[in-house]
Scaffold this active site. Sequence first.
Site, PDB file in Angstrom:
ATOM      1  N   GLU A   8      10.379   8.065 -17.464  1.00 20.60           N
ATOM      2  CA  GLU A   8       9.008   8.547 -17.707  1.00 20.60           C
ATOM      3  C   GLU A   8       8.566   8.220 -19.131  1.00 20.60           C
ATOM      4  O   GLU A   8       7.426   7.819 -19.379  1.00 20.60           O
ATOM      5  CB  GLU A   8       8.930  10.058 -17.475  1.00 20.60           C
TER       6      GLU A   8
ATOM      7  N   LYS B 232      16.993  21.478 -11.557  1.00 15.63           N
ATOM      8  CA  LYS B 232      16.293  20.236 -11.865  1.00 15.63           C
ATOM      9  C   LYS B 232      17.143  19.184 -12.573  1.00 15.63           C
ATOM     10  O   LYS B 232      17.955  19.488 -13.433  1.00 15.63           O
ATOM     11  CB  LYS B 232      15.079  20.524 -12.764  1.00 15.63           C
TER      12      LYS B 232
ATOM     13  N   HIS C 109       0.836  -1.227   0.000  1.00 11.98           N
ATOM     14  CA  HIS C 109       0.000   0.000   0.000  1.00 11.98           C
ATOM     15  C   HIS C 109       0.859   1.261   0.000  1.00 11.98           C
ATOM     16  O   HIS C 109       0.441   2.300   0.517  1.00 11.98           O
ATOM     17  CB  HIS C 109      -0.953   0.040   1.207  1.00 11.98           C
TER      18      HIS C 109
ATOM     19  N   SER D 285      15.786  21.314 -16.664  1.00  7.64           N
ATOM     20  CA  SER D 285      14.596  22.111 -16.928  1.00  7.64           C
ATOM     21  C   SER D 285      15.014  23.394 -17.615  1.00  7.64           C
ATOM     22  O   SER D 285      16.101  23.923 -17.352  1.00  7.64           O
ATOM     23  CB  SER D 285      13.905  22.435 -15.603  1.00  7.64           C
TER      24      SER D 285
END
Length: 458
Positions: A291, A284, A157, A278
């Site tokens: 992804e 970043k 969970h 970024s």
Amino acid sequence: MSKKLWGGRFSKDMDAFVSEWAASVGYDYVLYRDDITGSIAHAKMLAKQGIITEEDAQNIEAGLNEILADIEDGKMEWSADNEDVHMNIEALLTEKIGEAGKRLHTARSRNDQVATDIRLFTKNEILEVARLLASLRRTVVNIAKDHTLTIMPGYTHMQHAQPVSLGFHMMAYYQMFTRDADRFWDIYKRVDFLPLGSGAMSGTTYDTDRQFLADELGFAHLCVNAMDAVSDRDFIIEFLSASSITMMHLSRFCEELILWSSSEFGFVEMDDSFSTGSSIMPQKKNPDMAELIRGKVGRVYGDLFSLLTTMKSLPLAYNKDMQEDKEPLFDASNTVQSCLKVFTDMLASARWKPANMQQMAERGFMNATDAADYLVTKGLPFREAHAVIGKIVAYCVDEKINIEDVPLGKLQEFSELFDNDIFEKIDLTYCMNAKLSKGSTARKEVELQILAAENDLD
Ligand code: ARG
């Protein structure tokens, strides 16, 4: 009179837009090698059976090899007027060698030809996917070997559950990727049937030799029924299904790498060569490749559903609908292969952060089950032990401390069964290695899994 290869009965040409729109050569040209291999075998068989002359067969073979070289040199001009890869090659062959080229299509239909081409193609793709999966499995095992004692939180969970090793977590993925490879090998057995010689749908009146074709083209079996041979695409659907499952596994692994690279986790850092920055936020470092792989799962599922839907309710035998099998097959195959390659290199270059994992594992009372088991060894029934430890956990939450930080005297207020040996029994490494069951996270068990994997990969 129509200019098409099949134009005999037609008095005018196809509508120009429709001709272009219906042509598949824009994408099925990738089958050129399989098409030429199949045609050379077919010509040899026709000559062996005395259906065409030896000389014609030799001219056909030489002409086709010339075309192959032209295509590989980028000199081929594919034309939508000739619809697909098969007719483009045949038309060019006839242009090159004349009459003999027109004899090649004797005792053959484009229906058994295309079915043969895509089976040859799919067999090759399976070999390639299995090779890439083997290299990923090897990479996963290498990481596992280095981390059989690297403790991290195991989750259920998404909550801290029990301490596990990173090696154990890696070996879970090893099992998934091994089943993926097995699935592809299993499909291979069903793709390995030769359709060529089935004709348009009912066989051929020529005295052909299909076994010779199978031997030439390296097929283990002949398709048993000519109508099935030209009608079915279930082997592609199976390939798409196995590809979807592999992508699903990759997406779970990517998801974990993305989470683990966040500052909340800090378990791993992707190499610069697999990350991006970024355009506005200078600090970043994004795990973009993970992804992107996670994102590409969608198109592979789409490919599977696209072909399942195309094939649904199609009457036997060949229907033009089936030309729509190609793009999903090519797309899924390219996607799964490129994702496996990128993922494997990304994983191999990732930097693990065991200290952060250990620190995180110390939070969330992951030794609570072990503390309860301790009381069980001292004679308390498990349910009661569960309740005692529950109360201790509640106390620790209030005090903002871990179970191991509670002094023995305090523990004894909850149960007098506690003794000094409790502390060694709830040490995380001890808890992990105390797992006795086969397949557990204990170092000994993970090492056995690694050994079996290495034997399997050799
Ligand atoms: N381009 C076609 C396909 O991929 C080849 C088979 C054509 N056969 C036919 N009878 N029109 O399906």
